[in-house]
Scaffold this active site. Sequence first.
Site, PDB file in Angstrom:
ATOM      1  N   PRO A 212       0.825  -1.207   0.000  1.00 15.27           N
ATOM      2  CA  PRO A 212       0.000   0.000   0.000  1.00 15.27           C
ATOM      3  C   PRO A 212       0.865   1.265   0.000  1.00 15.27           C
ATOM      4  O   PRO A 212       1.955   1.270   0.571  1.00 15.27           O
ATOM      5  CB  PRO A 212      -0.761  -0.079   1.323  1.00 15.27           C
ATOM      6  N   GLY A 213       0.381   2.285  -0.659  1.00 11.18           N
ATOM      7  CA  GLY A 213       1.037   3.584  -0.586  1.00 11.18           C
ATOM      8  C   GLY A 213       2.276   3.740  -1.430  1.00 11.18           C
ATOM      9  O   GLY A 213       3.024   4.690  -1.287  1.00 11.18           O
ATOM     10  N   GLY A 215       2.289   4.142  -4.662  1.00 11.43           N
ATOM     11  CA  GLY A 215       2.068   4.995  -5.827  1.00 11.43           C
ATOM     12  C   GLY A 215       1.401   4.296  -6.997  1.00 11.43           C
ATOM     13  O   GLY A 215       1.549   4.736  -8.136  1.00 11.43           O
ATOM     14  N   GLU A 435      13.377  -0.002  29.167  1.00  8.84           N
ATOM     15  CA  GLU A 435      13.920   0.515  27.905  1.00  8.84           C
ATOM     16  C   GLU A 435      15.431   0.319  27.823  1.00  8.84           C
ATOM     17  O   GLU A 435      15.954  -0.028  26.768  1.00  8.84           O
ATOM     18  CB  GLU A 435      13.570   2.003  27.730  1.00  8.84           C
TER      19      GLU A 435
HETATM   20  P1  ADP Z   1      -1.310   3.119  -3.721  1.00 11.17           P
HETATM   21  O1  ADP Z   1      -2.341   3.269  -4.790  1.00 11.17           O
HETATM   22  O2  ADP Z   1      -0.127   2.317  -4.152  1.00 11.17           O
HETATM   23  O3  ADP Z   1      -1.832   2.671  -2.399  1.00 11.17           O
HETATM   24  P2  ADP Z   1      -1.176   5.948  -3.988  1.00 11.17           P
HETATM   25  O4  ADP Z   1      -0.871   6.071  -5.428  1.00 11.17           O
HETATM   26  O5  ADP Z   1      -2.583   6.158  -3.577  1.00 11.17           O
HETATM   27  O6  ADP Z   1      -0.679   4.559  -3.445  1.00 11.17           O
HETATM   28  O7  ADP Z   1      -0.225   6.937  -3.187  1.00 11.17           O
HETATM   29  C1  ADP Z   1      -0.697   7.835  -2.247  1.00 11.17           C
HETATM   30  C2  ADP Z   1       0.104   9.113  -2.265  1.00 11.17           C
HETATM   31  O8  ADP Z   1       1.448   8.892  -1.860  1.00 11.17           O
HETATM   32  C3  ADP Z   1       0.205   9.733  -3.625  1.00 11.17           C
HETATM   33  O9  ADP Z   1      -0.869  10.556  -3.884  1.00 11.17           O
HETATM   34  C4  ADP Z   1       1.522  10.492  -3.556  1.00 11.17           C
HETATM   35  O10 ADP Z   1       1.342  11.755  -2.942  1.00 11.17           O
HETATM   36  C5  ADP Z   1       2.347   9.666  -2.628  1.00 11.17           C
HETATM   37  N1  ADP Z   1       3.222   8.744  -3.369  1.00 11.17           N
HETATM   38  C6  ADP Z   1       3.161   7.395  -3.325  1.00 11.17           C
HETATM   39  N2  ADP Z   1       4.116   6.854  -4.097  1.00 11.17           N
HETATM   40  C7  ADP Z   1       4.787   7.867  -4.668  1.00 11.17           C
HETATM   41  C8  ADP Z   1       5.877   7.937  -5.586  1.00 11.17           C
HETATM   42  N3  ADP Z   1       6.461   6.823  -6.064  1.00 11.17           N
HETATM   43  N4  ADP Z   1       6.314   9.153  -5.959  1.00 11.17           N
HETATM   44  C9  ADP Z   1       5.720  10.265  -5.479  1.00 11.17           C
HETATM   45  N5  ADP Z   1       4.690  10.267  -4.625  1.00 11.17           N
HETATM   46  C10 ADP Z   1       4.218   9.087  -4.202  1.00 11.17           C
HETATM   47 ZN    ZN Z   2       9.505  -2.998  25.537  1.00 12.10          ZN
END
Ligand code: ADP
Ligand code: ZN
Length: 646
Positions: A212-213, A215, A435
């Site tokens: 996830p996240g 891009g 810790e």
């Molecule tokens: P996914 O669809 O893989 O879950 P997203 O495309 O929705 O991820 O990414 C969410 C946000 O994170 C994007 O709108 C962007 O701002 C940032 N982001 C994620 N990957 C990149 C990347 N490779 N380059 C620049 N920004 C990114």
């Molecule tokens: Zn601990």
Amino acid sequence: MSPQSNQSDKTPKPNGLSPTVIILLLWLLFLNLVVMGGEQDSLVPYSQFLNQIEAGKVARVNIGAQKIEYTLKSELQTQEHPHILTTIPIAQDTNLTQRLEAHNVDFSAIPPSQTGWIANLLSWIVPPLIFFGIWIWLLSRSQMNGPGVLTVGKSTARIYSEGDTGVTFDDVAGVDEAKTELQEIVDFLKNADKYTYLGAKIPKGVLLVGPPGTGKTLLAKAIAGEAGVPFFSISGSEFIELFVGIGASRVRDLFEQAKTQAPCIVFIDELDALGKSRGNLGGMIGGNDEREQTLNQLLAEMDGFDPNTGVILLAATNRPEVLDPALLRPGRFDRQVVVDRPDRSGRKAILRVHAHEVRLGSDVDLDKLAARTPGFAGADLANLINEAALLAARNNRQAVMMEDFNEAIERILTGLEKRSRVLNELEKTTVAYHEVGHALIGAIMPGTNKVEKISIVPRGVGALGYTLQLPEEDRFLMLEDEIRGRIATLLGGRAAEELIFGRVSTGASDDIQKATDLAERFVTLYGMSDKLGPIAFEKGQQQFLEGFTNPRRTVSPKVSEEIDSEVKELVDGAHQIALNILEENKALLETTAKMLLEQEILEGEALKSQLKKVEKPSTMDNWLLTGEVTNFLPHNPIKSNGRICL
Ligand code: ADP
Ligand code: ZN
């Protein structure tokens, strides 16, 4: 994880009157004024009208069905008497005409009024207009609030027209391999003729897989942006609805819309929500009929359209292993592009893209930030920049400084500082030793995780203190001894409590959870147990989502017992080693914990010089390699049964 992609807000908007309704109301008011207004003010009582006739004051009378207009003789007209007077006729007064004749008054009938027929006409037009207005209003409301009664079956795909996605490949950084592969799709879309001329078939579906996240959505938009074609997107979970048959009709509808707009991109996010393998559904009879129908419809549509219409289907998932194999056959999503977490240089590139959005201080070193953030996906990095900017604003700075970034990284890893949570002395001391226990053991274990900071300032949800370990480089493999070392480090906190206080607290529950999970994976997933050998006890692999556990393979009760005992042996050994190490370094543990209690946070040189003094016990290296513990401590360090709760 894409924390940004919030579900659209489904609560109804507060009931303000819609513009349509307001316009209708105004229109009615206007009609009311034009048709009926303006005449009432000079109404004369009928009796007075009769008296005026009797007195011979009336010159002329116009008699209508609704009203009688009359004028007085010119010598009687004054300022306050308007030229024309009006009264309402009384139907019973049948001898009005004789009376008028008797007094020599001119009289005639009023011609049918102009406004009369207009009002008549409007009375036919206005009510349907009102209904129409209300209908439009309901329609717009239901679209605002997601699928409603009136949108059944209509695809809610959002349509971005050309240029609207506004995203190009320059906005996506750190995923160069994926970009190279997708460049081809852009070319297909732009110069379809070149390919069709040669008889080449344009690929129908491309599957973007990755955590996830990273891009994936951004890449799909970038393809549309680069090729200058419309972008339709819908999420797999949007397809799945409560009413049977709607998911399937949505798919039909989406494709119909797309075909009229070709060439275009159709993007399906979370394909796994819809395309889960039909074999894996378990015993629930009819439980997922709806999803299956939707999936079948999707497969049928994909087969049904001509590859050269220019509709290209992109889909994203982070669980490719659960997808129905039928989706991945040639002619469907036969191309897979991996969009993985970025490496160090990739992270730097992503940081650079997003750093444009904020005012950077002169001391900010993006390369250093990239080094400190292994494992962060693109979305995390975008979030990091934003967090740092927020912190800088809170500190009233002119630009975002490195300090803000460091604090932001910590914040993302461990949560917000909560100085307001007040610990009592006993709790504070317990947390400090706990810790320091983690830190001393972490300092001598193999691997690249360096202890950067220890703190007893409460943070986030439930963390009363924390030990921050940051890797020095990206790692793609973990060695056997590193996993053992990691488990021992996790148990270091608990071991310190036992050693110093002779009783334990609830503060170690999270450590214990993590240690046990890791030990279980050691045995069931990585096949690292000597006794059980390289056998996979979990079904399938989770490639991109951490912390998702797969169901166990069916094993005999005997094997199941063996797994449990192997896990226990591993955790026990790690616990023992942790105790050994701390026993050997008890004085160091005490002094460091006292320093921490005084300063609340230990980092940098002060921490480094303490951690340098840790001595390895002779038993440690052998255990790391073989998992065998040679000399268990002679005594059980838990002396009392007391438990303190944190
Ligand atoms: P996914 O669809 O893989 O879950 P997203 O495309 O929705 O991820 O990414 C969410 C946000 O994170 C994007 O709108 C962007 O701002 C940032 N982001 C994620 N990957 C990149 C990347 N490779 N380059 C620049 N920004 C990114
Ligand atoms: Zn601990």
